[in-house]
Write a protein that holds these residues in place. Structure first.
Motif, PDB file in Angstrom:
ATOM      1  N   VAL A 365      -1.738   2.688   5.969  1.00 27.08           N
ATOM      2  CA  VAL A 365      -2.329   4.032   5.952  1.00 27.08           C
ATOM      3  C   VAL A 365      -1.388   5.013   5.267  1.00 27.08           C
ATOM      4  CG1 VAL A 365      -3.102   5.934   7.398  1.00 27.08           C
ATOM      5  CG2 VAL A 365      -3.711   3.589   8.000  1.00 27.08           C
ATOM      6  N   LEU A 366      -0.105   4.925   5.638  1.00 29.50           N
ATOM      7  CA  LEU A 366       0.877   5.815   5.013  1.00 29.50           C
ATOM      8  C   LEU A 366       0.927   5.574   3.508  1.00 29.50           C
ATOM      9  CD1 LEU A 366       3.916   5.886   7.450  1.00 29.50           C
ATOM     10  CD2 LEU A 366       2.492   7.792   6.722  1.00 29.50           C
ATOM     11  N   GLY A 367       0.844   4.309   3.120  1.00 31.17           N
ATOM     12  CA  GLY A 367       0.856   3.992   1.693  1.00 31.17           C
ATOM     13  C   GLY A 367      -0.276   4.697   0.971  1.00 31.17           C
ATOM     14  N   GLY A 368      -1.464   4.661   1.568  1.00 33.30           N
ATOM     15  CA  GLY A 368      -2.600   5.329   0.946  1.00 33.30           C
ATOM     16  C   GLY A 368      -2.402   6.833   0.880  1.00 33.30           C
ATOM     17  N   LEU A 369      -1.943   7.414   1.993  1.00 27.20           N
ATOM     18  CA  LEU A 369      -1.757   8.870   2.037  1.00 27.20           C
ATOM     19  C   LEU A 369      -0.671   9.300   1.065  1.00 27.20           C
ATOM     20  CD1 LEU A 369      -1.944   9.530   5.884  1.00 27.20           C
ATOM     21  CD2 LEU A 369      -3.644  10.131   4.151  1.00 27.20           C
ATOM     22  N   LEU A 370       0.473   8.637   1.149  1.00 29.79           N
ATOM     23  CA  LEU A 370       1.585   9.014   0.270  1.00 29.79           C
ATOM     24  C   LEU A 370       1.219   8.776  -1.191  1.00 29.79           C
ATOM     25  CD1 LEU A 370       4.650   7.627   2.254  1.00 29.79           C
ATOM     26  CD2 LEU A 370       4.039  10.017   1.877  1.00 29.79           C
ATOM     27  N   GLY A 371       0.502   7.681  -1.443  1.00 28.63           N
ATOM     28  CA  GLY A 371       0.108   7.392  -2.816  1.00 28.63           C
ATOM     29  C   GLY A 371      -0.784   8.485  -3.374  1.00 28.63           C
ATOM     30  N   ALA A 372      -1.750   8.894  -2.582  1.00 23.34           N
ATOM     31  CA  ALA A 372      -2.656   9.951  -3.035  1.00 23.34           C
ATOM     32  C   ALA A 372      -1.885  11.248  -3.234  1.00 23.34           C
ATOM     33  CB  ALA A 372      -3.786  10.140  -2.031  1.00 23.34           C
ATOM     34  N   LYS A 579      -5.465   1.119  -0.495  1.00 28.11           N
ATOM     35  CA  LYS A 579      -6.383   1.490  -1.570  1.00 28.11           C
ATOM     36  C   LYS A 579      -7.556   2.290  -1.033  1.00 28.11           C
ATOM     37  CE  LYS A 579      -9.714  -0.327  -4.790  1.00 28.11           C
ATOM     38  NZ  LYS A 579      -9.665   0.325  -6.084  1.00 28.11           N
ATOM     39  N   THR A 580      -8.089   1.841   0.108  1.00 24.04           N
ATOM     40  CA  THR A 580      -9.239   2.538   0.680  1.00 24.04           C
ATOM     41  C   THR A 580      -8.878   3.974   1.027  1.00 24.04           C
ATOM     42  OG1 THR A 580      -9.859   0.409   1.599  1.00 24.04           O
ATOM     43  CG2 THR A 580     -11.043   2.325   2.409  1.00 24.04           C
ATOM     44  N   VAL A 581      -7.714   4.127   1.680  1.00 22.92           N
ATOM     45  CA  VAL A 581      -7.287   5.479   2.045  1.00 22.92           C
ATOM     46  C   VAL A 581      -7.070   6.315   0.789  1.00 22.92           C
ATOM     47  CG1 VAL A 581      -5.433   6.799   3.109  1.00 22.92           C
ATOM     48  CG2 VAL A 581      -6.299   4.755   4.238  1.00 22.92           C
ATOM     49  N   GLY A 582      -6.371   5.744  -0.176  1.00 27.10           N
ATOM     50  CA  GLY A 582      -6.079   6.499  -1.394  1.00 27.10           C
ATOM     51  C   GLY A 582      -7.345   6.924  -2.125  1.00 27.10           C
ATOM     52  N   ASP A 583      -8.310   5.998  -2.207  1.00 23.71           N
ATOM     53  CA  ASP A 583      -9.547   6.293  -2.935  1.00 23.71           C
ATOM     54  C   ASP A 583     -10.307   7.464  -2.320  1.00 23.71           C
ATOM     55  OD1 ASP A 583      -9.495   4.612  -5.073  1.00 23.71           O
ATOM     56  OD2 ASP A 583     -10.516   2.950  -4.062  1.00 23.71           O
TER      57      ASP A 583
END
Lengths: 798, 798
Positions: A365-372, A579-583
């Motif tokens: 989840v953090l990966g998605g948030l930080l990535g975005a 990926k889902t979170v980032g998208d």
């Protein structure tokens, strides 16, 4: 409806040369950016977005140099469609079996050469980086051990400054396109958009590649937060382009064999091989390289290409392995297995526990948030940098050097902020170390102690990655060190990428990600049953997925990096979440850069509102298509070429009086070839098949168009005729005007078109056989919405 | 040319119902095989190869049951093109946001379910196979140890006979399509060809799947030389199909949510997930499964699907891992890590030596040669088997049982032919073993000795693979044992595949390949520096590549099987050689089976001679297209539906007197829906938009057509009219008659079309707006060459 159109559409497009209305149209094309000095005065002059619908909105001051996010001014579409005109058909039919075998052999030989050369260049770059950085660090640490802290800093920052200066000067002065990651441009190229300077002008390719190599060595050795993957991908693609042209400038091989490669399709395939090889060389991940090209870079793909790309990456891996063998016993200076083996945990047994679910999910989840978040902030930074870079060469240079000084200061000073840690007896002689790559750097600490932050900051980026990934080191890194490391690399990652040096995005993101992965593992230590090093790997994977939104290829790259299959399910899980979170927040970083550059990338899926618009309506909103007659006056053709920037012109025929038929489509560069050869007819007649065939070779027709002003024609010549029959592609892809734009987009993209002709639903004697012509620009969602804003209210469906 | 066509093409297609000429045309369609009793008398009656050019040549006596290589009689094309008619557009526009979210959620939920269920089923199949085989072997060995050799043989052969009998009876009597590998049918399905019995008739799906599961368990446990991968792929696809229909027969969920899945496109995507899951379940290779689907099975692919497929396979892997965890401590009977972990050499260090180049190259070349030979001989065997299978159910059963008895005899008797080998003290208690899976089977040998051939033959196929792959066992197997093993498995591999039980191709090929790999290593022992077990792996990979011609997916499957990245470059090298060598001789085994089955698979690349033919010429060689008027008499429509097998009819409009316009294309099943609803008009008029919308839901329109004879119409009704406006797809893809067939094929395949309309180059008042209609059959190279044999002389270009 048809009747409305007929009076203006029938007959010749420009019966008498009238420059005024034609020139007006030119400005509507939106290609020529008035703020851009190069594009209006430029040599070729054909900056052809081909009859785009609208002038692109320019929210940024466009810079004419392609520094990372800056708008690209010269854009050309590529011809991936087979142009089936008489000359091509003849040329193709007359190929002997030997020539076909030559072609097949050459295709494979070139794929091999691309792999071989990419592998060799990657090895040399690594060798240089490892040695330069190693010597630099050794000297710096010696000064620190002698407590000459200021001298150490000056030495460290000075060397970095010098290296950055070299890289930046090369980039700014000689090869502006060498800056940045290169991947977005290659993605656009494979999508059908050519930015002519991407590979340099033909005579500049080799120089550009050399600059890229030296620049990359300089930039990475200077300790800045950037990787060599982007430049390697770019180098691979440049190599492929160079090979497909048979060499460069003076030494260019005008080899007969090569003439079959003088087309956009074969070049595209070879460049796909080159891009895969680049990724493969960066990570020693052959399958990952192929998949990266497939998932992220390439637009068109077929089984045969998979196969050839695979051959290239296999070659790269063999070369790298040979290089490591040669250097194994210290024969290459400071280079051990250096930048080539990032991480090997094949001997670690991974056991999953239910308890790990929490921290692993959190990492995802953090990966998605930080990535975005990273994508968002980087977008803003790149816009800011564009403003700075647009101020000129000096501004760019100063920016790059400022970042270098800031980086040096951070890397040098921060380790002083953390306390020394006593060595554990377990590690024996490995702790502490001085002046070698590896963990437990002693730096400023007394004997028997080590500085954990120095282990991460005083190394090449690949070494730092290896250290933070290392297993069995759960206690090595302190939480505060990791937090500092994470913070500094977040800042550096955001502010380094846009400067004028060759830079890759992968490694900065991997460093950031591995830091927060380890932090998560430390904070949630009581839930964690897997090695902390593996959490660093998961963090890196998650952040990459959150920012770049790749899945399968990342998964395989990490599989190949870690050489441990048991980690795979958990990696997949993390990648899916990230990926889902980032998208949910924003598009991938590559899409953002493509958009910033203004490259007309054609998305794979049409927007749903495109179903509510027909191509006929779309064509009605743009200027009428400029058509030619199948036997046309020279003056008309010259006028049309001069007054428009279009690359393709529908050709009409009048087989019987009153009947106007669509004969096909003729390309600008073919028209130019005819003008250059002065293949004119005194009277208005149809030529015999052999006449053009004797005169034109397929090689000549494959040449770039050039400017119409290069050809000086006498008034007598202007009064003559050209028979377009042999040059016209009589089978262009067409759509009926009632076709929805959604379906037209699918056709355009899947068949890799450059032009798409719209024909009327009903033809009649008085009705033009052509409703309009659509190009890449016309079919881009953004441009259509400009003309039909009411469609924007329709919601999107995934 | 247009003038010639105009008199017969203009106007209504069948002004007065004249059955005679229409029926004549029916026979030309070539679908109804007169030798095939089911296809002419069959229920649905719509065996629609849709106006194919020619009658397919029948070199084989066609069997109407789909036993492996037998011709498939009922074939339907699938609709992957979006049918944009008024009803669809309305339905689509009226979707609320909630419905869109439902759709997205459901897509992912279904991908998850497919993975979950495939994983569970695969686990259960493995559990059953391991336990049955284990108990069987234990009892047999006990008898042998008591020197009751004949009793041992009878017991062994009897059990195998019984298991085969169960599997074969199930296949022959209840679910003929369950036989064979399933992969070619799924490949054809994803290419756009539906063999309606593939997933069973709708009410048979669940039963068919159960039969497949039981049949697969029976067949594999009976010791026959076949694998469970093919059936698993088939089961995965069946599951996907079942889910997309909301369940089966009586318990079928008529869930509102599911209506969005009632189309061929979404079903296709889900079946792709299912096929990947099947491969993943067979080899525990998640990335390999995805790539297998991408490289070998699927025709259309996009990034979003990659992503979803990956999700499915990740689910499968997690399920399998959970299952292994549960069974770890012997809680599952004889199932240890049984059929799930084939091979794990992650702890083996691979060092390359130049000397290995020779044997490795030899393994690759031999793989290509043997693979091509295997394909060739298997082709002949399948043709022979078709003749036998065509004789009826009993013949099939006898064939299967004969193969079973032969297999039992071979497996039981051959180990007696080799001498016993003394155990090496190194292996300790592991040698010899009795009644356990593993190496060093004691069988008939005295204590302290083992029978190396029994280790390979007296085990499940997966166990045998594990034994022959095992590392550190260079001295275990004798050359003569390996030669016998290779020989028997060559024979079994060729003669087992075509019988009427569910069977996979992977494992037989792996066994053969591993045998010759080890033989090569033994023979060339002085050049070999890598473990002999790895040579077995290389041999297996090479033979698979030589027969199936896959590269990247095989490479990744083997990477995931071996869990050792260092083996990758060498695997790549071998695969490349084997494929290249194999390609020089014949097409891949799947292509051969597709061809034997007569499935109209559309190849990715058009043949080069297709450039010399225009679609107009192609259309001229086939019967005139049957067209409908946009407001048409009921009797005409009934007559057209009854007298043709076509699935799509061009609809013409007459907006003004004398003007005939192409309105679009209407599908047979939509016409049938109108007939069933009796939505007739008393007078010839155009309806309002809401009229049809109120009457027809998109779910109804998605139903299969059924037979026109099901609808009984009164003479009054036959005299009424139907307004086709709301049902007509007004934007079908069209090509101009001058388009070359090569380009038309590209369009047809890349856009996944079912019908392609040919429009004239010039339309006029007296000219029909439609030249013809092309379907999959018309664009197949084989069929075109039948009509234009002179094109066959043109050479092929790769």
């Amino acid at each position: 409806m048809e009747e409305e159109r007929s009076p203006r559409a029938a007959g010749e497009p420009a019966p008498e040369p009238g420059p005024a209305p034609e020139l007006e149209r030119k400005n509507e094309d939106g290609v020529e950016d008035p703020e851009d000095p190069e594009s209006t005065g430029g040599g070729g002059g054909i900056s052809s977005l081909e009859q785009p619908l609208l002038k692109r909105s320019t929210t940024l001051t466009a810079s004419h140099l392609a520094i990372v996010g800056a708008k690209v001014s010269h854009i050309e579409s590529l011809d991936y469609e087979i142009i089936e005109n008489d000359l091509f058909k003849h040329d193709w039919r007359s190929r002997s079996n030997v020539e076909v075998l030559q072609y097949i052999f050459l295709k494979w030989a070139m794929a091999f050469l691309v792999g071989l050369l990419t592998g060799v260049i990657a090895s040399l770059i690594n060798l240089a980086i490892e040695n330069i950085t190693g010597l630099k660090m050794l000297q710096m640490v010696t000064l620190v051990r002698e407590k000459r802290y200021w001298a150490g800093f000056l030495y460290f920052a000075g060397i970095n400054f010098g290296l950055t200066f070299v890289a930046a000067v090369l980039c700014v002065v000689f090869a502006p396109t060498a800056a940045g990651p290169g991947i977005p441009e290659i993605k656009a190229y494979l999508n059908g958009v050519d930015t002519p300077n991407m590979f340099g002008a033909p005579q500049l390719i080799k120089k550009g590649m050399l600059l890229q190599i030296i620049g990359s060595i300089g930039a990475v050795s200077s300790g800045m937060d950037l990787g060599k993957e982007g430049p390697l991908v770019h180098i691979g693609a440049c190599l492929a382009n160079l090979l497909s042209q048979g060499g460069e400038g003076r030494w260019r091989l005008r080899w007969r064999w090569l003439r079959y490669f003088n087309n956009d399709r074969d070049r595209r395939d070879l460049i796909t091989c080159g891009a895969s090889s680049g990724v493969c060389a960066a990570f020693r991940a052959p399958v990952g390289g192929v998949l990266f090209a497939l998932e992220e870079v390439a637009t068109w793909w077929r089984s045969a290409l998979l196969w050839r790309t695979f051959f290239s990456t296999a070659t790269v891996v063999v070369v790298l392995r040979g290089f490591i063998e040669v250097c194994r016993n210290g024969r290459c200076g400071m280079f051990g297995e250096g930048g080539l083996i990032l991480f090997d945990v094949s001997d670690v047994t991974v056991r999953y526990h239910v308890g790990d679910l929490l921290p692993v999910t959190l990492v995802g989840v953090l990966g998605g948030l930080l990535g975005a978040l990273y994508n968002h902030v980087l977008h803003q930074v790149l816009r800011l940098y564009n403003l700075i870079n647009a101020k000129g060469r000096l501004a760019k240079l100063v920016l790059a050097l400022a970042v270098s000084v800031f980086t040096s200061a951070g890397l040098y000073l921060l380790p002083f902020a953390v306390p020394c840690t006593p060595c554990d007896a377990v590690h024996g002689a490995a702790c502490p170390t001085v002046g070698k790559s590896g963990n437990f750097k002693q730096f400023n600490c007394p004997d028997g102690f080590y500085n954990d932050l120095a282990s991460l900051l005083h190394a090449t980026n690949t070494d730092a990655t290896r250290n933070i990934f290392s297993t069995g080191t759960a206690g090595e890194f302190r939480l505060d060190s990791l937090l500092i490391f994470f913070a500094i690399y977040c800042v550096l990652g955001l502010f380094t990428f846009g400067i004028a040096v060759p830079s890759g995005l992968f490694l900065p993101i991997i460093l950031m990600g591995s830091a927060y992965g380890r932090i998560t593992a430390l904070v949630l230590a009581r839930f964690v049953h897997i090695d902390h090093g593996l959490y660093a790997v998961l963090g890196a994977a998650a952040l990459m997925s959150g920012s770049m939104r790749m899945t399968v290829s990342l998964c395989v790259i990490f599989l190949e990096l870690t050489n441990n299959l048991l980690l795979l399910p958990i990696t997949m899980f993390v990648l899916l979440i990230a990926k889902t979170v980032g998208d949910a927040f924003n598009p991938s970083i590559y899409e953002i850069i493509l958009d910033l550059k203004g490259l007309p990338f054609l998305e794979p899926k049409p927007e749903t509102w495109m179903k509510d618009l027909t191509v006929g309506e779309l064509a009605a909103a743009k200027p009428r298509a400029v058509t030619l007659q199948v036997v046309e006056k020279v003056s008309t053709i010259v006028e049309v070429l001069r007054s428009t920037a279009h690359n393709g012109f529908p050709v009409l025929d009048r087989p019987r009086p009153g009947v106007s038929e669509l004969h096909g489509l003729v390309l600008r560069n073919h028209l130019m070839a005819v003008l250059r050869k002065r293949w004119f007819l005194a009277e208005k007649r149809r030529t015999e098949e052999w006449e053009a065939r004797e005169k034109f070779s397929s090689t000549e027709l494959a040449e770039k168009a050039g400017s119409v002003d290069e050809v000086q024609l006498s008034p007598e010549e202007l009064d003559m005729y050209i028979d377009l029959h042999p040059f016209t592609n009589t089978t262009p892809y067409t759509v009926v005007e009632t076709m929805s734009v959604a379906k037209a987009v699918v056709l355009f993209r899947t068949c890799a078109l450059r032009h798409m002709l719209i024909i009327p639903k009903f033809q009649g004697l008085e009705i033009s056989p052509i409703v309009g012509i659509l190009t890449r620009q016309d079919l881009r969602a953004h441009n259509i919405l400009g003309a039909f804003p009411h469609l924007a209210n329709k919601r999107k469906v995934h």
